[in-house]
Design a protein around this motif. Structure first.
Motif, mmCIF file in Angstrom:
data_model
loop_
_atom_site.group_PDB
_atom_site.id
_atom_site.type_symbol
_atom_site.label_atom_id
_atom_site.label_comp_id
_atom_site.label_asym_id
_atom_site.label_seq_id
_atom_site.Cartn_x
_atom_site.Cartn_y
_atom_site.Cartn_z
ATOM 1 N N LYS A 146 0.838 -1.197 0.000
ATOM 2 C CA LYS A 146 0.000 0.000 0.000
ATOM 3 C C LYS A 146 0.877 1.254 0.000
ATOM 4 O O LYS A 146 0.557 2.252 -0.668
ATOM 5 C CB LYS A 146 -0.907 -0.002 1.232
ATOM 6 N N THR A 147 1.986 1.210 0.707
ATOM 7 C CA THR A 147 2.912 2.347 0.749
ATOM 8 C C THR A 147 3.425 2.685 -0.644
ATOM 9 O O THR A 147 3.448 3.853 -1.048
ATOM 10 C CB THR A 147 4.100 2.015 1.680
ATOM 11 N N PHE A 148 3.836 1.677 -1.385
ATOM 12 C CA PHE A 148 4.360 1.907 -2.728
ATOM 13 C C PHE A 148 3.257 2.445 -3.652
ATOM 14 O O PHE A 148 3.511 3.299 -4.500
ATOM 15 C CB PHE A 148 4.946 0.619 -3.301
ATOM 16 N N SER A 149 2.051 1.950 -3.463
ATOM 17 C CA SER A 149 0.928 2.421 -4.259
ATOM 18 C C SER A 149 0.619 3.893 -3.971
ATOM 19 O O SER A 149 0.384 4.684 -4.891
ATOM 20 C CB SER A 149 -0.306 1.559 -3.961
ATOM 21 N N VAL A 150 0.644 4.264 -2.691
ATOM 22 C CA VAL A 150 0.382 5.655 -2.303
ATOM 23 C C VAL A 150 1.464 6.574 -2.856
ATOM 24 O O VAL A 150 1.188 7.671 -3.354
ATOM 25 C CB VAL A 150 0.285 5.780 -0.771
ATOM 26 N N ALA A 151 2.722 6.138 -2.770
ATOM 27 C CA ALA A 151 3.832 6.956 -3.274
ATOM 28 C C ALA A 151 3.661 7.229 -4.765
ATOM 29 O O ALA A 151 3.882 8.353 -5.235
ATOM 30 C CB ALA A 151 5.161 6.257 -3.011
#
Length: 424
Positions: A146-151
């Protein structure tokens, strides 16, 4: 006991480079650190990832809440520090604040260079290391995906990375402050990693008279030097050749300084006190900080460059506000997913219990059919028995309850067992 997402660490906001370099962990140290962390806390820390760059060292955990007060001491012990040396510089985030911090870091909002993209790759490297070490479970895997997606969403939908002044570009500009035109300067790069490659590209655009790469591995030095028609030299030749260079940019993975005060002082004298710019992008530092005391040497650490970069970043606050709004929304989504995980064991137990009841009644019905009993009667008995067993527990609870408990149950049961009144 349920697990929380916990984050502990220090960064360029909370600690100077003199502290950060003492807890910095090169990639080869990540697995021993992760193994040591889980060994120290056992089942209380079920998942862990360590992110360590020149600007931050952070531990992300899926852990029981009570370990929070002990992990800072473990981090100090692992790095042979006294806890009171480290604690003033440490921050800690729990639950939604820990998730929000991860999203901000990956999006470049917490970086020394606002919006810089390198941190995302560094986080992905840290996650791979945790996966290889067997310390990445369902919770942290989901968090980082999810972190990579948000970034990606932040970088796509905002101008957070537009016109950012990189550390490499800042290195060139600081050198230009001393020399002006760099076309007559000789530049030495010590190391051959990603940061040196970025710096060499920026310096090459200024067409200096000479560019040389010194690296522990000669092959990597030659590969990098070939990109800008440069030369290479051995690290062992630094004492004899350092005086030949006007600009020195260093970024290695050495745990100890490779350029000491005495060596630089000797080179400065050999240069007859002509100015020398030295840029140390390494953490731990490659150049002894005492070098800055020399009159004709201009030494810049990673923190010095960060301050220069920050001055150029203040104009993008509108993009920051937009990025923060995206992150706040995605944090809520992730916390909802975490909350939903808490009911998974309950649902699993309900399903297992229901399956057991169904199986027992099916076995009973099959035995009756095998004896030749009437199929309609067997089916009717099967349905009635199954219904009674499903309703037994709530009926007993309702009959035994009193007062507020009975009222609460009476309100809840129609939602758990909805029925339609046949008279309507």
């Amino acid at each position: 006991m349920s697990l929380d997402v916990l984050t502990f660490g220090l960064n360029h906001h909370s600690a100077p480079v003199s502290v950060r370099e003492r807890v910095s962990m090169p990639e080869q140290l990540l697995r021993p650190a992760l193994d040591g962390l889980r060994s120290a806390f056992g089942a209380r820390v079920q998942e862990a990832t360590i992110l360590s760059t020149c600007n931050r060292t952070e531990i992300y955990c899926a852990a029981q809440p009570e370990v929070a007060e002990h992990i800072p001491s473990w981090l100090a012990d692992f790095n042979s520090l006294e806890a009171n040396e480290l604690r003033p510089h440490l921050y800690q985030y729990n639950k939604d604040l820990a998730v929000r911090h991860a999203f901000r870091v990956a999006s470049g909002l917490d970086s020394m260079v606002l919006g810089e993209p390198q941190i995302l790759g560094q986080m992905k490297t840290a996650v791979r290391a945790a996966s290889d070490a067997g310390s990445l479970g369902t919770l942290l895997h989901q968090l980082f995906q999810k972190t990579f997606s948000v970034a990606k969403e932040v970088r796509t939908q905002t101008a957070i990375g537009a016109q950012s002044v990189s550390m490499a570009a800042a290195s060139v500009r600081l050198a230009q402050r001393v020399f002006g035109d760099l076309s007559k300067t000789r530049v030495l790069f010590i190391g051959a990693g990603e940061m040196i490659e970025l710096c060499s590209t920026h310096f090459a655009a200024q067409k200096p008279s000479c560019m040389v790469v010194a690296n522990r591995t000669r092959e990597r030095a030659e590969t990098l030097a070939s990109q800008f028609d440069g030369k290479t030299m051995k690290l062992a030749d630094l004492p004899e050749r350092l005086a030949d260079f006007d600009i020195v940019v260093s970024c290695t993975a050495s745990s100890l300084p490779i350029l000491g005060l005495g060596l630089v002082q000797k080179a400065s004298k050999a240069r007859r006190h002509m100015p020398m710019v030295m840029i140390d992008l390494a953490v731990p530092r490659d150049i002894e900080p005492e070098v800055s005391q020399l009159d004709d040497v201009y030494l810049y650490s990673v923190d010095d460059l960060g301050r220069y970069v920050q001055m150029a970043s203040d104009s993008r606050q509108a993009a920051v506000v937009q990025a923060e709004a995206i992150i706040d929304s995605r944090v809520q989504n992730f916390m909802h997913w975490m909350d939903s995980r808490a009911v998974v064991p309950v649902i699993r137990n309900l399903n297992q219990g229901a399956d057991a009841i169904v199986q027992a009644e099916l076995d009973r019905a099959r035995r009756l059919l095998a004896k030749g009993e009437n199929a309609d009667q067997v089916l009717e008995q099967f349905a009635r028995s199954l219904t009674q067993k499903y309703l037994h527990a709530p009926m007993v609870a309702l009959n035994r309850s009193q007062g507020e408990d009975r009222t609460a149950l009476m309100d809840m049961l129609p939602r758990l067992f909805p029925y339609q009144d046949s008279s309507h």
